[in-house]
Design an enzyme around this catalytic site. Structure first.
Site, PDB file in Angstrom:
ATOM      1  N   HIS A   1     -21.702  14.250  47.075  1.00  0.00           N
ATOM      2  CA  HIS A   1     -22.258  14.493  45.620  1.00  0.00           C
ATOM      3  C   HIS A   1     -23.599  14.961  45.820  1.00  0.00           C
ATOM      4  O   HIS A   1     -23.346  16.310  44.561  1.00  0.00           O
ATOM      5  CB  HIS A   1     -21.992  13.118  45.243  1.00  0.00           C
TER       6      HIS A   1
ATOM      7  N   ASP B   1     -14.635  12.719  42.780  1.00  0.00           N
ATOM      8  CA  ASP B   1     -14.120  11.725  41.803  1.00  0.00           C
ATOM      9  C   ASP B   1     -12.957  12.065  40.792  1.00  0.00           C
ATOM     10  O   ASP B   1     -13.625  12.475  39.971  1.00  0.00           O
ATOM     11  CB  ASP B   1     -15.094  11.102  41.235  1.00  0.00           C
TER      12      ASP B   1
ATOM     13  N   GLU C   1     -12.240   4.789  49.045  1.00  0.00           N
ATOM     14  CA  GLU C   1     -12.436   4.780  47.534  1.00  0.00           C
ATOM     15  C   GLU C   1     -11.393   5.906  47.397  1.00  0.00           C
ATOM     16  O   GLU C   1     -11.917   7.233  48.087  1.00  0.00           O
ATOM     17  CB  GLU C   1     -13.069   5.661  46.859  1.00  0.00           C
TER      18      GLU C   1
ATOM     19  N   HIS D   1     -11.938   9.226  45.932  1.00  0.00           N
ATOM     20  CA  HIS D   1     -13.298  10.422  45.988  1.00  0.00           C
ATOM     21  C   HIS D   1     -12.713  11.429  47.213  1.00  0.00           C
ATOM     22  O   HIS D   1     -12.476  10.610  48.491  1.00  0.00           O
ATOM     23  CB  HIS D   1     -14.607   9.632  47.283  1.00  0.00           C
TER      24      HIS D   1
END
Length: 205
Positions: free
Chosen positions: A120, A127, A184, A187
């Site tokens: 990121h 996301d 996740e 992600h």
């Protein structure tokens, strides 16, 4: 899981140019790539695990230009199914990552800030989730759920429908050359997301 309504996608029209700093970093506003994207940046609101806004209210979803073709392809794949991409986070400034880790200093859940930018912080991860007819589809957990159910391939406590929805998202993002992070389901890493790069100082608005 409660399936909630999402903000309406921005009306078609010209997207304002990105800031000079963002342009110098080869960042683009994701709306120039995915015109029907729903932008719901959780860190620009108090609806996140820290409980306070971490971005300004007018924050934009910025990504490195290398992600543009893949995101366009993923959106095309979902669009044929009547779905749209919802973006929860895009480029994340280093100082925000520091604040997140200060709030939850556990690298199992929050990436520990280092002396370099990647993922990121380099604008090379996003996301995302899916909206269908103006509502988020059931993925089994909300964003930033710090439990085993949030793992991308979790089955325990995750309904068959939610597992199928996660697989649908992975398939679309995979068609665009992006890989899910196993910890996740929301992600996804673009090309070069893991490469260590100089820390950026780019405003998110």
């Amino acid at each position: 899981m409660v399936v909630t309504a999402v903000p309406v996608a921005a009306a078609p029209g010209d997207v304002p140019p990105v800031s000079p700093q963002a342009s110098a970093a080869d960042f683009v506003d994701v709306r120039t790539v995915v015109p029907d994207a729903v932008i719901d940046l959780r860190y620009a609101t108090p609806h996140n695990f820290v409980g306070v806004p971490l971005y300004p209210a007018d924050a934009r979803c910025l990504v490195h230009e290398s992600m543009a073709p893949g995101l366009a392809k993923a959106a095309d794949e979902l669009r044929t199914q009547g779905d749209v991409l919802v973006f929860w986070d895009c480029y994340r400034p280093h100082d925000v990552q520091v604040r997140m880790f200060d709030a939850v200093p556990d690298p199992a859940w929050v990436a520990k800030p280092g002396p370099y930018a990647r993922s990121h912080e380099a604008g090379r991860s996003v996301d995302v989730t899916i909206a269908e007819r103006g509502r988020l589809v059931d993925m089994g957990t909300d964003f930033d759920d710090f439990s085993a159910r949030a793992q991308a391939y979790a089955t325990d406590g995750v309904s068959a429908a939610a597992q199928a929805n996660r697989a649908r998202l992975r398939a679309a993002m995979g068609a665009g050359g992006m890989a899910v992070y196993s910890g996740e389901w929301w992600h996804f890493d673009g090309p070069g997301a893991g490469v260590q790069r100089p820390i950026l100082d780019v405003p998110v608005n």
